[in-house]
Design a protein around this motif. Structure first.
Motif, mmCIF file in Angstrom:
data_model
loop_
_atom_site.group_PDB
_atom_site.id
_atom_site.type_symbol
_atom_site.label_atom_id
_atom_site.label_comp_id
_atom_site.label_asym_id
_atom_site.label_seq_id
_atom_site.Cartn_x
_atom_site.Cartn_y
_atom_site.Cartn_z
ATOM 1 N N ASP A 7 -6.751 -1.056 11.870
ATOM 2 C CA ASP A 7 -7.682 -0.228 12.477
ATOM 3 C C ASP A 7 -9.042 -0.299 11.834
ATOM 4 O O ASP A 7 -10.129 -0.536 12.526
ATOM 5 N N GLY A 18 0.282 6.654 11.143
ATOM 6 C CA GLY A 18 0.725 5.194 10.974
ATOM 7 C C GLY A 18 1.068 4.558 9.908
ATOM 8 O O GLY A 18 1.722 5.348 9.074
ATOM 9 N N THR A 19 0.968 3.425 9.522
ATOM 10 C CA THR A 19 1.613 2.711 8.286
ATOM 11 C C THR A 19 0.770 3.486 6.932
ATOM 12 O O THR A 19 1.425 3.198 6.053
ATOM 13 N N ASP A 20 -0.283 3.851 7.114
ATOM 14 C CA ASP A 20 -0.909 4.602 6.106
ATOM 15 C C ASP A 20 0.160 5.722 5.465
ATOM 16 O O ASP A 20 -0.029 6.082 4.252
ATOM 17 N N MET A 65 5.184 4.092 12.945
ATOM 18 C CA MET A 65 4.206 3.371 12.508
ATOM 19 C C MET A 65 3.096 3.210 13.586
ATOM 20 O O MET A 65 1.975 2.889 13.140
ATOM 21 N N ASN A 66 3.316 3.177 14.746
ATOM 22 C CA ASN A 66 2.182 3.062 16.028
ATOM 23 C C ASN A 66 1.527 4.480 16.438
ATOM 24 O O ASN A 66 0.434 4.145 17.080
ATOM 25 N N TYR A 95 4.556 12.619 -0.164
ATOM 26 C CA TYR A 95 4.245 11.301 0.666
ATOM 27 C C TYR A 95 5.194 10.770 1.318
ATOM 28 O O TYR A 95 6.254 10.402 0.514
ATOM 29 N N SER A 140 0.745 -1.049 -0.113
ATOM 30 C CA SER A 140 0.206 -0.015 0.116
ATOM 31 C C SER A 140 0.817 1.209 0.016
ATOM 32 O O SER A 140 0.575 2.063 -0.659
ATOM 33 N N GLN A 160 0.804 -3.733 13.640
ATOM 34 C CA GLN A 160 0.370 -2.572 13.125
ATOM 35 C C GLN A 160 0.391 -2.704 11.565
ATOM 36 O O GLN A 160 1.652 -2.924 11.139
ATOM 37 N N THR A 161 -0.831 -2.392 10.803
ATOM 38 C CA THR A 161 -0.756 -2.866 9.546
ATOM 39 C C THR A 161 -1.583 -1.704 9.149
ATOM 40 O O THR A 161 -2.470 -0.993 9.599
ATOM 41 N N PRO A 162 -1.752 -1.282 7.641
ATOM 42 C CA PRO A 162 -2.497 -0.189 7.164
ATOM 43 C C PRO A 162 -3.632 -0.430 7.307
ATOM 44 O O PRO A 162 -4.640 0.492 7.014
ATOM 45 N N ARG A 194 -0.592 6.864 15.573
ATOM 46 C CA ARG A 194 -1.497 7.209 14.351
ATOM 47 C C ARG A 194 -1.943 8.665 14.481
ATOM 48 O O ARG A 194 -2.109 9.368 13.384
#
Lengths: 399, 299
Positions: A183, B111-113, B103-104, B207, A111, A178-180, B106
């Motif tokens: 949540d 976070g990972t997004d 990562m954590n 990004y 992603s 923790q992954t995209p 958020r």
């Protein structure tokens, strides 16, 4: 070391630098082959999937070229490696767009890579088809240039939620690194479970720990009926052992990509007995799926391979339908070949024939019906529900 | 094609800043910083978060520089007494900590997004093409400015003290130099430059995500400094461009190997990159532009 040697060295390196810039200059003529790019992870975490994906695209294109190509032109596939890393992915995408001049990039997997590459695509008018699942991707201001064949995590989360309710769960505990998608998956599960009168709790863990005893203690304290495992295979392997040691006797539900045959073989039978798995189901038995297995010689292709097979077929059909091979033309024509009332077709070749005969087409693929929302998400996808029984997967249902 | 060259040169410029940062601390003081990607990430996230919150980009970049330096002081304050390998391990840990926090947490980093839509200065005015050229000029200007400053530092008494510490810290101490203080300053400046590089990267790409800051980046920069010449700013400068040249140049060699699947081409590309650097290290271990120790000016 004297000054002059250094300077000579420097000049030599500069000359190499300058010379190499001239190397890749190629003509980008309008009448040459149509160029399509694949940007799959050939190395890194996605390495097990990317090479097969790239080869599948080549195989489809070879077939189309042998039948005369599209719009009277041959198609050339350029494959680059995103290294499962957004920094490297952007460099590779720039090369595909600026040097090769591809009109579509297919198969971005992680992603983060897709999100990093997306702005380059919509700025340059290049179509991007992806197998990434993060919800945020189709929310980008992509002007229609992104289409994905992977169900987004909201859809997957709903299926998980519905299935836990089906299993009769009142209390659901969600454990994931923790992954995209951790949540959104949890919030979707919670919505469904709470609507059915249950309650949920989540725990995010570090996916590289050698033991999860404290995490499992926390889970046991909650007293769940169903534990949902959101991790990948390596951490789930460790976690399952600790769950078994703690004497947990409730039900467990996991992604089929983490609790897979390899994991089941690696763990004692009593540790994995009874685990339920969910996976987006390829359209097994469909004509496109059959065409894919014949083309690649792989008996049961993974979901990403079925998806990229559909992507390249639809891109080729969109080019034919638009009568133009530009990225913008592909974007504009994409949904005219992927959905609608046209003749159902299952491969690019079949579709090209129908288009040549003046018929409208509706591509039904190996990964599913391949119909898309305006944002680029798939409308519908079947899921496959299985359970581990005596060390083997038993199919419960496809729905 | 041209825009690809401009893009590669801009990336090389950002790598160049990282290489200069590493060269100052590794070539200068002899401290190995395996956490370069971490300081790069601190700068990138600081500038991204600030500018997304509405802070003007130039101020955000300066703040990123300061955050990088502060992180550098934080990471070395407790560990500057550790020598060699131990210090290197701590910096490696630092980079992992940064990645895990990104990562954590958020609420801060999404976070990972990752953080999309980071403002790119003047992009709406100049358009994508104009922006690419403008940004290349900006990065190269900053790179040259930092290069000149570091070369000045390298030749100044401060640079000589650094090298004295690198060769023998105790001896430098006997000569009346406060080794701890000098090392701390050097590390802070180095981390500040890495933070600056991170900020420039974030505004260029628009990004960032935790995946951007994998240890591989640190390795690339080590290769840049090693092949260019450890201990000499011009070497680091050149090395960064050589690395990008190699990474990008090898893309075009795949066509020369017929009969290989795309997976095999990708693998042979990685082998080739490794092989090239092995050759550099074997044939020219001091790098393309080796270090020069100048005599101190007569008083």
């Amino acid at each position: 070391m004297t000054n002059s040697t250094t300077r000579r060295r420097f000049l030599a390196s500069s000359a190499i630098l300058a010379g190499s810039l001239a190397l890749p200059i190629r003509a980008m003529a309008q009448d040459g082959p149509i160029k399509l790019g694949t940007l799959t992870p050939l190395t890194g975490a996605g390495g097990p999937y990317g090479p097969v994906m790239a080869d599948t695209v080549k195989a489809v294109v070879d077939g189309v070229n042998a039948a005369g190509g599209v719009l009277g032109r041959q198609i050339e596939v350029v494959s680059e490696d995103d290294q499962t890393n957004p920094e490297a992915g952007v460099r590779a995408a720039r090369k595909l767009i600026d040097v090769d001049g591809v009109s579509a990039i297919m198969g971005t997997w992680a992603s983060s890579v897709t999100t990093a590459v997306a702005p380059l695509c919509w700025e340059s008018g290049t179509m991007l088809t992806t197998v990434s699942g993060a919800d945020s991707i189709t929310l980008l201001p992509h002007e229609g240039y992104i289409v994905r064949t992977q169900p987004n995590t909201i859809l997957q989360g709903q299926k998980f939620g519905e299935f836990t309710v089906e299993l009769g769960a009142g209390k659901v505990f969600f454990m994931s690194p923790q992954t995209p998608f951790a949540d959104s998956q949890f919030s979707e599960i919670t919505k469904v479970v709470e609507a059915a009168g249950g309650s949920t709790e989540k725990l995010i863990y570090d996916d590289k720990k050698p033991s999860y005893r404290s995490e499992v203690d926390e889970m046991m304290a909650f007293g769940p009926d169903v534990v949902v495992l959101g991790g990948y295979m390596p951490d789930t392997t460790v976690l399952l052992k600790d769950i078994y040691r703690a004497g947990y006797e409730g039900k467990m539900l996991a992604f089929a990509y983490s609790v897979n045959q390899k994991l089941v073989d690696a763990l004692p039978a009593e540790v994995v007995e009874g685990i339920y798995t969910i996976a987006p189901s390829p359209a097994e038995g469909s004509a496109a799926y059959k065409a894919l297995t014949e083309l690649t010689g792989i008996a049961s292709p993974d979901p990403y391979t079925t998806q990229i097979f559909d992507q390249v077929n639809m891109v080729i059909l969109a080019i034919a339908a638009a009568g133009d091979a530009s990225g913008t033309a592909i974007r504009d024509a994409f949904r005219t070949v992927s959905q609608g009332d046209g003749k159902p077709v299952h491969t690019a070749l079949e579709g090209l024939e129908a288009l040549a005969a003046g018929e409208a087409v509706n591509y039904d693929g190996a990964s599913g019906p391949c119909d898309f929302t305006a944002e680029g998400d798939i409308l519908d996808c079947q899921f496959r529900y299985e359970q581990v029984k005596d060390g083997a997967f038993t199919l419960l249902k496809i729905a | 094609m041209l825009s690809y060259v401009i893009f590669s040169a801009t990336t090389a410029g950002i790598y160049g800043l990282l290489a200069l940062s590493l060269n100052l601390i590794w070539g200068g003081a002899g401290m190995v910083n395996l956490g370069l990607a971490g300081f790069f990430a601190v700068g990138a996230y600081a500038s991204a978060i600030l500018s997304l919150a509405g802070v003007p980009v130039p101020i955000a970049i300066l703040a990123a520089c300061a955050m990088g330096a502060a992180a550098g002081i934080g990471a070395t304050w407790a560990t500057v007494r550790l020598r060699g390998d131990y210090h290197a391990i701590v910096t490696l840990g630092f980079a992992e900590v940064v990645r895990l926090v990104a990562m954590n947490e958020r609420w801060l980093t999404n976070g990972t997004d990752g953080l999309p839509g980071i403002p790119a200065p003047l992009k709406s005015v100049l358009g994508p093409q104009g922006f690419a050229v403008f940004y290349l000029c900006l990065v190269l200007t900053i790179l040259v400015a930092v290069f000149l400053a570091l070369r000045r530092l390298d030749r100044a008494p401060f640079g000589r003290v650094l090298k004295a510490i690198r060769e023998d810290q105790d001896l430098a101490g006997f000569a009346g130099k406060n080794a701890m203080r000098v090392k701390l300053i050097a590390f802070a400046v180095s981390a500040g430059i890495a933070g600056l590089a991170g900020a420039l990267y974030a505004h260029y790409q628009s990004y960032i995500s935790p995946d951007h800051f994998q240890p591989l980046l640190t390795i690339y920069i080590f290769l840049a400094v090693t092949s260019g010449g450890v201990g000499r700013p011009a070497g680091a400068f050149l090395g960064a461009f050589l690395v990008i040249l190699f990474l990008e140049g090898t893309r075009f060699l795949g066509h020369l190997l017929p009969g290989l699947s795309s997976g095999q081409v990708a693998a042979s590309r990685e082998i080739l990159v490794g092989l090239a650097f092995l050759l550099v290290l074997h044939l020219r271990p001091q790098g393309v532009l080796p270090e020069r120790i100048r005599p101190a000016p007569a008083q």
